[in-house]
Design a protein around this motif. Structure first.
Motif, PDB file in Angstrom:
ATOM      1  N   ASP A 182     -57.800 113.240 -19.710  1.00 58.57           N
ATOM      2  CA  ASP A 182     -56.548 113.115 -18.957  1.00 58.57           C
ATOM      3  C   ASP A 182     -55.402 112.550 -19.794  1.00 58.57           C
ATOM      4  OD1 ASP A 182     -55.476 113.707 -16.458  1.00 58.57           O
ATOM      5  OD2 ASP A 182     -55.585 111.641 -15.773  1.00 58.57           O
ATOM      6  N   ARG A 185     -51.866 114.287 -19.898  1.00 61.60           N
ATOM      7  CA  ARG A 185     -51.070 114.127 -18.671  1.00 61.60           C
ATOM      8  C   ARG A 185     -50.348 112.784 -18.671  1.00 61.60           C
ATOM      9  NH1 ARG A 185     -51.617 111.968 -13.446  1.00 61.60           N
ATOM     10  NH2 ARG A 185     -53.705 111.159 -13.889  1.00 61.60           N
ATOM     11  N   ALA A 188     -47.439 112.826 -21.212  1.00 59.27           N
ATOM     12  CA  ALA A 188     -46.345 113.755 -20.956  1.00 59.27           C
ATOM     13  C   ALA A 188     -45.036 113.002 -20.736  1.00 59.27           C
ATOM     14  CB  ALA A 188     -46.666 114.624 -19.744  1.00 59.27           C
TER      15      ALA A 188
END
Length: 451
Positions: A182, A185, A188
């Motif tokens: 993850d 994410r 980002a």
């Protein structure tokens, strides 16, 4: 899970003047128990050797930055334990990672970074192209057994994320995308590919590489190692996130601009700012006006520093993103920072075959100002044993803090060797990231009765 009495990190965010990104509102608090863990993983030569096979030759690991090899022919060498790779960019622009050993008699092909047209063995002159194909064999008449198509340089897997070059020695390993879980994410919000290397410093430390990693993934040690920071750093307010379904990363969130819960009595906002100013975290003489808090004053100073000093537009950034320590660890040996409050990067790795030594690297990954060209990356600096992190002016405020960490890590290693207790005792919450790290480590390299 039981945590420190007083405001949590989420409580502190609730009092901020801006809303943080949702990613900072997430939490993971898997209970990993309160049992002791074996100390031999830091000491055993046998465990180290099994780590090389079971861990370092199987995991995705950061070898360097993409900006280390921007043009065809650019190269650098990545060493881990006894293994070594030549990372280069081919004539077509592809990244390759070749095992750093001549196929003739095993000579190490490269020691240093540099521009290459071909890869030539310094012993007898066997030569390969940048694409790894055999290009020249001196006295070719004497090697009838060599078939060109079978004598290409062996490769490791190579991929990129966040401006980093990753390698994996295992050709059967799954893709980097899956390994990162993850993490993309989360980052980002703060793309690390948009950073440049403002400082890069490495040294040898007399401790196991795991001791070095673990020293930076908890703030429980602030009370002992960095007590001067306690008036403006909420060490025991920290949030530790370990997610049940994630093996390779975890996180902690540390509030800055608020006093440590360890401090007895009231610490006034003005006193907090006065002390923080000694560390360059506010201008000397800054006054806390009515209606302000120490945290809001320090956030304003951080915004000004990012804006005027780095050319970063902070209007869309939350207070937490400009002020706090948002820290992730990527298994096995990397510590990454999100937000803009701390631009650090840490990496620890074994130093050859000695479990009592490691190589420890610190980088400052600074934001590229909007509209500016990417600055040239800082040259790597090696620190000798007598030198300090604070001898490197580019490290700024972080140098003296790293000196304090540097002093304690070898003492941990020496203490473990002298101890008659075969286990280490860890806190259930504040050292939960170490528990998570150890659990993943032992999935790759199980403990054995011989350890």
């Amino acid at each position: 899970m039981t945590r420190c009495p007083g405001p949590s990190y989420q409580d502190i965010l609730d009092q901020d003047g801006s809303s943080p990104p949702q990613i900072l509102r997430e939490s993971g608090a898997e209970s990993l128990g309160a049992h002791d863990l074996p100390a031999e993983v830091y000491l055993s030569a046998d465990y180290h050797r099994r780590e090389v096979d079971g861990l370092w030759r199987r995991v995705w690991q950061i070898a360097g930055r993409v900006e280390d090899v921007p043009e065809p022919g650019d190269s650098f060498v990545y060493d881990i334990a006894d293994d070594s790779l030549i990372i280069l960019r081919t004539a077509s622009g592809e990244l390759r990672a070749y095992h750093n050993a001549c196929l003739h008699r095993g000579t190490r092909l490269r020691d240093d970074a540099g521009k290459l047209e071909r890869i030539r063995c310094p012993f007898h002159g066997f030569t390969w192209s940048l694409e790894g194909d055999l290009a020249d064999v001196p006295c070719r008449w004497d090697f009838p057994e060599i078939k060109d198509e079978e004598f290409g340089l062996p490769q490791a897997q190579v991929d990129t994320w966040g401006g980093f070059v990753f390698v994996n020695f295992d050709q059967e390993a799954g893709p980097l995308e899956d390994y990162l879980e993850d993490l993309p994410r989360h980052f980002a919000h703060w793309p690390l590919e948009d950073r440049f290397v403002g400082a890069r410093v490495e040294r040898r430390v007399a401790c196991n590489w795991k001791i070095a990693v673990e020293a930076f993934i908890e703030t429980f040690h602030v009370i002992g190692v960095h007590p001067a920071n306690m008036p403006f750093f909420g060490d025991a307010n920290s949030q530790y996130d370990v997610w049940p379904e994630r093996r390779h990363h975890n996180r902690m969130l540390n509030a800055s601009g608020t006093p440590s819960p360890h401090l007895r009595g009231e610490m006034s906002d003005q006193r907090i700012v006065d002390i923080a100013a000694r560390f360059g975290m506010a201008e000397p003489g800054t006054r806390v006006a009515e209606g302000q808090s120490a945290r809001s004053v320090m956030v304003a100073a951080s915004r000004e520093r990012l804006s005027s000093g780095m050319g970063i537009d902070t209007k869309d950034l939350s207070d937490a993103e400009v002020q706090d320590v948002i820290q992730y660890s990527l298994f096995p040996n990397v510590v990454l920072f999100g937000g803009f409050g701390s631009p650090l990067f840490y990496r620890a790795r074994p130093d050859g075959d000695d479990p009592n030594l490691c190589l420890f690297e610190v980088m400052l990954l600074l934001p590229i100002p909007a509209g500016a060209e990417r600055p040239a990356p800082a040259k790597r600096r090696w620190l000798e044993d007598h030198e300090k992190w604070s001898d490197v002016p580019e490290l700024s405020y972080f140098g003296p803090v790293l000196d304090e960490d540097q002093a304690i890590m070898p003492r941990v290693q020496r203490g473990l060797r002298a101890s008659r207790k075969p286990m280490v005792t860890l806190g259930a919450y504040q050292e939960s990231r170490i528990r998570h790290f150890r659990r993943t480590l032992e999935e790759y390299v199980p403990l054995s009765t011989s350890d």
